[in-house]
Design an enzyme around this catalytic site. Structure first.
Site, PDB file in Angstrom:
ATOM      1  N   THR A  70      63.064  33.335  46.016  1.00 41.50           N
ATOM      2  CA  THR A  70      61.958  33.743  46.883  1.00 41.50           C
ATOM      3  C   THR A  70      61.691  35.246  46.801  1.00 41.50           C
ATOM      4  O   THR A  70      60.527  35.653  46.742  1.00 41.50           O
ATOM      5  CB  THR A  70      62.211  33.288  48.327  1.00 41.50           C
ATOM      6  OG1 THR A  70      62.381  31.863  48.328  1.00 41.50           O
ATOM      7  CG2 THR A  70      61.066  33.664  49.244  1.00 41.50           C
ATOM      8  N   GLU A  77      53.296  40.523  45.460  1.00 41.31           N
ATOM      9  CA  GLU A  77      52.942  41.913  45.740  1.00 41.31           C
ATOM     10  C   GLU A  77      52.337  42.580  44.501  1.00 41.31           C
ATOM     11  O   GLU A  77      51.381  43.359  44.616  1.00 41.31           O
ATOM     12  CB  GLU A  77      54.164  42.684  46.230  1.00 41.31           C
ATOM     13  CG  GLU A  77      54.566  42.273  47.634  1.00 41.31           C
ATOM     14  CD  GLU A  77      54.825  43.459  48.516  1.00 41.31           C
ATOM     15  OE1 GLU A  77      53.834  44.033  49.028  1.00 41.31           O
ATOM     16  OE2 GLU A  77      55.994  43.810  48.668  1.00 41.31           O
ATOM     17  N   HIS A 110      57.496  29.458  50.586  1.00 40.67           N
ATOM     18  CA  HIS A 110      57.936  29.053  49.248  1.00 40.67           C
ATOM     19  C   HIS A 110      58.266  27.569  49.348  1.00 40.67           C
ATOM     20  O   HIS A 110      59.312  27.194  49.845  1.00 40.67           O
ATOM     21  CB  HIS A 110      59.151  29.890  48.845  1.00 40.67           C
ATOM     22  CG  HIS A 110      59.552  29.733  47.427  1.00 40.67           C
ATOM     23  ND1 HIS A 110      60.544  30.524  46.877  1.00 40.67           N
ATOM     24  CD2 HIS A 110      59.144  28.915  46.428  1.00 40.67           C
ATOM     25  CE1 HIS A 110      60.717  30.191  45.607  1.00 40.67           C
ATOM     26  NE2 HIS A 110      59.872  29.202  45.322  1.00 40.67           N
TER      27      HIS A 110
END
Length: 129
Positions: A37, A45, A71
């Site tokens: 994750t 990002e 996730h």
């Protein structure tokens, strides 16, 4: 050029291949050899950084200020993950993006939202010292 005078943020898609170094085992976020994750978040990002780039003026950058990420499916080593960032809101220096990750077969592995704020690079760094 100021942030308000720059172009709007754009939609971006980036494709990554999961390697051993991207796994939960390698990053210490779990014990399975699947996409971690934290790595998926870093990819999201990266997509938002690329998406906000057109909105930056000279001497500006953006910083992440808020993240929400679900996730929802595993990605094994060797899987290709397409990460997208789509602008959903802009208020002055604040830019909000819908992010998602999916396998090349279309299976959704993550959804979420990332908020970035445009800052003057020199002024931001000066506050740290």
């Amino acid at each position: 050029m100021t942030a308000s005078a720059a172009s709007p943020a754009s939609s971006v898609e980036l494709t990554f291949t999961v390697t051993e170094e991207d796994t939960a085992t390698a990053l210490g976020s779990g014990s399975l050899p699947v996409l971690a994750t934290p790595r998926l978040l870093a990819w999201c990002e990266a997509a938002t950084c690329a998406a906000v780039e057109p909105a930056l003026g000279a001497g500006q950058t953006s910083v992440g200020t808020r993240v929400s990420l679900e996730h929802s499916a595993a990605s094994p080593v060797g899987a290709e993950v397409i990460v997208s960032a789509d602008p959903t809101h802009r208020d002055g220096r604040l830019h909000r993006f819908r992010v998602s990750g999916r396998h090349t077969d279309g299976k959704v592995v993550a959804t979420g939202e990332v908020t970035r704020v445009v800052v003057d690079t020199d002024r931001f760094l000066a506050r740290l010292g």
